[in-house]
Write a protein that holds these residues in place. Structure first.
Motif, PDB file in Angstrom:
ATOM      1  N   MET A 168      -2.629   1.401   9.598  1.00 39.24           N
ATOM      2  CA  MET A 168      -1.922   0.794   8.469  1.00 39.24           C
ATOM      3  C   MET A 168      -0.424   0.770   8.730  1.00 39.24           C
ATOM      4  O   MET A 168       0.253  -0.240   8.489  1.00 39.24           O
ATOM      5  N   LEU A 169       0.104   1.880   9.246  1.00 36.61           N
ATOM      6  CA  LEU A 169       1.536   1.944   9.544  1.00 36.61           C
ATOM      7  C   LEU A 169       1.905   0.936  10.631  1.00 36.61           C
ATOM      8  O   LEU A 169       2.963   0.303  10.581  1.00 36.61           O
ATOM      9  N   MET A 170       1.012   0.764  11.618  1.00 42.77           N
ATOM     10  CA  MET A 170       1.254  -0.217  12.667  1.00 42.77           C
ATOM     11  C   MET A 170       1.273  -1.630  12.084  1.00 42.77           C
ATOM     12  O   MET A 170       2.141  -2.448  12.399  1.00 42.77           O
ATOM     13  N   VAL A 171       0.305  -1.921  11.197  1.00 46.44           N
ATOM     14  CA  VAL A 171       0.224  -3.248  10.570  1.00 46.44           C
ATOM     15  C   VAL A 171       1.487  -3.540   9.765  1.00 46.44           C
ATOM     16  O   VAL A 171       2.058  -4.630   9.845  1.00 46.44           O
ATOM     17  N   VAL A 172       1.932  -2.565   8.974  1.00 48.41           N
ATOM     18  CA  VAL A 172       3.135  -2.757   8.161  1.00 48.41           C
ATOM     19  C   VAL A 172       4.346  -3.021   9.054  1.00 48.41           C
ATOM     20  O   VAL A 172       5.182  -3.886   8.755  1.00 48.41           O
ATOM     21  N   SER A 173       4.447  -2.289  10.162  1.00 50.74           N
ATOM     22  CA  SER A 173       5.561  -2.496  11.089  1.00 50.74           C
ATOM     23  C   SER A 173       5.524  -3.902  11.683  1.00 50.74           C
ATOM     24  O   SER A 173       6.555  -4.574  11.795  1.00 50.74           O
ATOM     25  N   GLU A 174       4.334  -4.356  12.070  1.00 50.67           N
ATOM     26  CA  GLU A 174       4.190  -5.699  12.631  1.00 50.67           C
ATOM     27  C   GLU A 174       4.581  -6.754  11.605  1.00 50.67           C
ATOM     28  O   GLU A 174       5.216  -7.759  11.937  1.00 50.67           O
ATOM     29  N   ALA A 210       0.801  -1.228   0.000  1.00 47.41           N
ATOM     30  CA  ALA A 210       0.000   0.000   0.000  1.00 47.41           C
ATOM     31  C   ALA A 210       0.834   1.279   0.000  1.00 47.41           C
ATOM     32  O   ALA A 210       0.483   2.256  -0.658  1.00 47.41           O
ATOM     33  N   PHE A 211       1.956   1.282   0.728  1.00 47.21           N
ATOM     34  CA  PHE A 211       2.778   2.489   0.821  1.00 47.21           C
ATOM     35  C   PHE A 211       4.026   2.413  -0.066  1.00 47.21           C
ATOM     36  O   PHE A 211       4.930   3.219   0.076  1.00 47.21           O
ATOM     37  N   SER A 212       4.085   1.444  -0.953  1.00 48.50           N
ATOM     38  CA  SER A 212       5.255   1.290  -1.811  1.00 48.50           C
ATOM     39  C   SER A 212       4.912   1.642  -3.255  1.00 48.50           C
ATOM     40  O   SER A 212       3.744   1.837  -3.605  1.00 48.50           O
ATOM     41  N   THR A 213       5.945   1.684  -4.102  1.00 49.32           N
ATOM     42  CA  THR A 213       5.723   1.938  -5.528  1.00 49.32           C
ATOM     43  C   THR A 213       5.511   0.633  -6.291  1.00 49.32           C
ATOM     44  O   THR A 213       5.279   0.642  -7.492  1.00 49.32           O
TER      45      THR A 213
END
Length: 231
Positions: free
Chosen positions: A135-141, A90-93
């Motif tokens: 979302m940022l928390m999920v990506v970190s996990e 989601a946060f990548s290219t």
């Protein structure tokens, strides 16, 4: 299909943590998701193919895995109702799915487009900021879980992999007797070992008095021995 019928499932999802059911119902309408049904063994996503949006399992079970050039599968995660997948993209290219997701039985999956989550909310929805934070928390996990997966791959012995996994389950439950979160085939895939080798080593550990097990139930009998084996 009416999304209102799945608010209970979504309320248990990491993406909607901190939101009540009323807020989730309104937020989901703002996100304009799509719900797609799949039969057992259908591919929900295929690694490398075009990313269609973050997925949330509403009904059924699915398995996320990577496959190497030799065709060997490495299981990444079992997905159950409320579980999210595709969040890393989601946060990548990147424009392709990072893993393959296959339905283990009949599934319903909710998809939310990347633009609806990371883009500006047209309705200035007060809950949108919380979604991005989640979302940022999920990506970190997920990044931490991937790091743990690499640790498993670095453990050379089957016994070391099993011992490490059982100690992790003991740490999560706080008990010496617990239910495995996956079946034997899935555990073999997760540890990247063959099913016969896994069963043989577990039987050896049982015969040595380190563990006991029956189907999915495992009891640690000698935790110090298990810790030595995990080193």
């Amino acid at each position: 299909m009416h999304i209102e019928g799945y608010v209970d499932v979504l309320s248990k999802t990491e993406l909607f943590a901190g939101l009540d059911k009323y807020e989730i119902a309104n937020m989901v309408r703002c996100l304009e998701p799509k719900i797609i049904e799949y039969e057992r063994s259908d591919f929900i996503a295929i690694a490398g193919e075009e990313f269609r949006g973050i997925g949330i399992i509403l009904e059924g079970d699915a398995m996320a895995y990577k496959e190497n050039v030799a065709g060997t599968r490495v299981m990444m995660k079992l997905l159950e109702p409320g579980d999210v997948f595709g969040e890393i993209v989601a946060f990548s290219t990147q424009s392709g799915w990072p893993v393959t997701v296959e339905a283990q039985r009949q599934c319903k999956v909710l998809f939310i487009s990347r633009e609806r989550i990371v883009g500006e909310c047209r309705q200035m929805c007060p809950w949108h900021r919380r979604i991005i934070e989640n979302m940022l928390m999920v990506v970190s996990e997920r990044a931490l879980a991937l790091s743990r997966k690499v640790e498993y791959l670095s453990i050379k012995s089957i016994r070391g992999k099993i011992s490490t996994f059982l100690l992790e389950q003991h740490g999560k439950t706080g008990k010496t007797m617990f239910m495995l979160p996956m079946n034997r085939n899935e555990l073999a895939d997760f540890l990247n070992v063959s099913r016969p080798s896994l069963s043989r080593e577990m039987c050896n550990m049982r015969d040595e008095g380190v563990i006991d097990f029956h189907k999915a139930s495992v009891r640690i009998k000698d935790i110090e021995a298990l810790r030595r084996m995990a080193q």
